[in-house]
Scaffold this motif. Structure first.
Motif, mmCIF file in Angstrom:
data_model
loop_
_atom_site.group_PDB
_atom_site.id
_atom_site.type_symbol
_atom_site.label_atom_id
_atom_site.label_comp_id
_atom_site.label_asym_id
_atom_site.label_seq_id
_atom_site.Cartn_x
_atom_site.Cartn_y
_atom_site.Cartn_z
ATOM 1 N N ASP A 5 52.959 8.499 48.444
ATOM 2 C CA ASP A 5 51.662 8.571 47.777
ATOM 3 C C ASP A 5 50.914 9.810 48.272
ATOM 4 O O ASP A 5 50.709 9.980 49.482
ATOM 5 C CB ASP A 5 50.848 7.310 48.068
ATOM 6 C CG ASP A 5 49.472 7.349 47.443
ATOM 7 O OD1 ASP A 5 49.367 7.112 46.230
ATOM 8 O OD2 ASP A 5 48.512 7.645 48.183
ATOM 9 N N VAL A 6 50.490 10.669 47.354
ATOM 10 C CA VAL A 6 49.877 11.936 47.765
ATOM 11 C C VAL A 6 48.541 11.718 48.479
ATOM 12 O O VAL A 6 48.198 12.455 49.407
ATOM 13 C CB VAL A 6 49.684 12.878 46.569
ATOM 14 C CG1 VAL A 6 51.000 13.415 46.068
ATOM 15 C CG2 VAL A 6 48.901 12.204 45.443
ATOM 16 N N GLY A 7 47.784 10.698 48.056
ATOM 17 C CA GLY A 7 46.524 10.415 48.731
ATOM 18 C C GLY A 7 46.731 9.988 50.170
ATOM 19 O O GLY A 7 46.019 10.435 51.073
ATOM 20 N N ALA A 8 47.726 9.131 50.396
ATOM 21 C CA ALA A 8 48.053 8.694 51.750
ATOM 22 C C ALA A 8 48.574 9.858 52.582
ATOM 23 O O ALA A 8 48.269 9.972 53.785
ATOM 24 C CB ALA A 8 49.089 7.574 51.703
ATOM 25 N N HIS A 9 49.340 10.737 51.958
ATOM 26 C CA HIS A 9 49.862 11.912 52.670
ATOM 27 C C HIS A 9 48.713 12.830 53.082
ATOM 28 O O HIS A 9 48.666 13.325 54.224
ATOM 29 C CB HIS A 9 50.853 12.658 51.780
ATOM 30 C CG HIS A 9 51.628 13.711 52.500
ATOM 31 N ND1 HIS A 9 52.564 14.503 51.874
ATOM 32 C CD2 HIS A 9 51.608 14.124 53.800
ATOM 33 C CE1 HIS A 9 53.082 15.346 52.752
ATOM 34 N NE2 HIS A 9 52.510 15.139 53.918
ATOM 35 N N ALA A 10 47.777 13.072 52.171
ATOM 36 C CA ALA A 10 46.625 13.917 52.488
ATOM 37 C C ALA A 10 45.823 13.329 53.646
ATOM 38 O O ALA A 10 45.379 14.051 54.550
ATOM 39 C CB ALA A 10 45.742 14.078 51.254
ATOM 40 N N HIS A 11 45.661 12.001 53.640
ATOM 41 C CA HIS A 11 44.909 11.357 54.711
ATOM 42 C C HIS A 11 45.652 11.461 56.041
ATOM 43 O O HIS A 11 45.036 11.657 57.095
ATOM 44 C CB HIS A 11 44.650 9.890 54.361
ATOM 45 C CG HIS A 11 43.552 9.268 55.161
ATOM 46 N ND1 HIS A 11 42.227 9.519 54.911
ATOM 47 C CD2 HIS A 11 43.579 8.434 56.248
ATOM 48 C CE1 HIS A 11 41.478 8.850 55.779
ATOM 49 N NE2 HIS A 11 42.275 8.204 56.602
ATOM 50 N N LYS A 12 46.966 11.357 56.003
ATOM 51 C CA LYS A 12 47.759 11.494 57.223
ATOM 52 C C LYS A 12 47.597 12.888 57.822
ATOM 53 O O LYS A 12 47.432 13.043 59.036
ATOM 54 C CB LYS A 12 49.231 11.220 56.913
ATOM 55 C CG LYS A 12 50.157 11.385 58.114
ATOM 56 C CD LYS A 12 51.618 11.141 57.736
ATOM 57 C CE LYS A 12 52.540 11.370 58.942
ATOM 58 N NZ LYS A 12 53.966 11.133 58.582
ATOM 59 N N ILE A 13 47.636 13.913 56.967
ATOM 60 C CA ILE A 13 47.440 15.290 57.435
ATOM 61 C C ILE A 13 46.040 15.456 58.004
ATOM 62 O O ILE A 13 45.851 16.053 59.076
ATOM 63 C CB ILE A 13 47.662 16.277 56.269
ATOM 64 C CG1 ILE A 13 49.109 16.216 55.793
ATOM 65 C CG2 ILE A 13 47.305 17.704 56.690
ATOM 66 C CD1 ILE A 13 49.345 16.888 54.440
#
Length: 282
Positions: A5-13
């Motif tokens: 999920d791109v939103g979850a990936h952005a939050h992880k970064i």
């Protein structure tokens, strides 16, 4: 592996960046970690031979990263002089006298973002699907600071709904007087591509009181492929004649860049021109 999920990936970064920055620098200025993420966004996921760029870049020294950042932003300013003033709050530190400690802290942030697989997001077409810089800015700033500034960014799902309802045609203007980091523009561009329209034909007009947010929106306009016709302004959309001010600033910088290019061409023509004795005496 990064989240699918791109939103979850952005939050992880964003969380990795915040942890690295606050752990090495503390609190306060946010331009450095945001500019680190913005700089890494210029790198593709793989090099020309198909090798993973993350593996190479994560071994860079602070001097290596600093040199890369300067190279990237010099190229951007030369190519897009009209957005220099918008980018300045984000990248000014890169062109100041080298600060060994600050460079080391910036490099630590870059390694954290790379370990969180930022290039798998910003170095691929997945970059069109999320606002990484907006997520990083939100995570870096405490909720109390966002509330005090009156900053409440439109959720991606709401922005997507508004974009679908707008049905924007090519060669129109899209305006957002509270642009933040540009999330609504991303949603509009996404919908346009889905129906075969080119967002690069649009004039994107935005205003916000937060200069860092506007700088991020400017970077995002390149990450999302919005084209060159951006009219952004830092100020109060309720009181300022902000659109006229933004256009005037852009036109002034564009003219200045054209003048510099013309003078450089003239100097190049004069290079090697024989100097007469009378000219030398004068």
């Amino acid at each position: 592996m990064p989240p699918t999920d791109v939103g979850a990936h952005a939050h992880k970064i964003a969380e990795a960046v915040a942890k690295a920055w606050h752990g090495s620098y503390g609190s306060g200025r946010l331009d450095v970690p945001l500019s680190v993420v913005s700089t890494l966004a210029a790198a593709p996921q793989n090099d020309s031979h198909g090798n993973d760029n993350t593996d190479a870049m994560i071994t860079w020294s602070p001097d290596d990263f600093f040199a890369f950042a300067r190279m990237i932003w010099r190229a951007v300013i030369q190519e897009r002089p009209e957005i220099t003033a918008l980018l300045y709050p984000l990248i000014a530190w890169i062109f100041e006298d080298a600060d060994t400690e600050l460079n080391s802290q910036a490099c630590a942030v870059s390694r954290a973002a790379l370990r969180a697989r930022q290039l798998d997001l910003t170095g691929t077409d997945r970059r069109f699907d999320t606002d990484l810089l907006g997520t990083v800015l939100t995570v870096l700033r405490p909720a109390s600071a966002l509330k005090a500034r009156g900053q409440f960014y439109t959720p991606a799902c709401i922005a997507a709904l508004l974009a679908r309802m707008s049905d924007v045609e090519e060669h129109q203007a899209v305006e957002d007087p509270m642009v933040g980091t540009g999330g609504l523009f991303r949603a509009v561009a996404h919908v346009m591509r889905d129906v075969g329209r080119d967002p690069r034909t649009i004039q994107w007009v935005g205003c916000d009181i937060d200069e860092l947010a506007v700088a991020c929106a400017t970077v995002n306009s390149m990450i999302w492929g919005l084209g060159r016709d951006i009219v952004f302004h830092v100020g109060d959309a309720l009181t300022d004649d902000w659109k006229a001010a933004a256009l005037a600033q852009r036109d002034k910088l564009s003219q200045l860049a054209a003048d510099i290019t013309r003078y450089r061409a003239l100097f190049a023509l004069l290079d090697g021109y024989p100097v007469r004795d009378s000219d030398a005496r004068t």
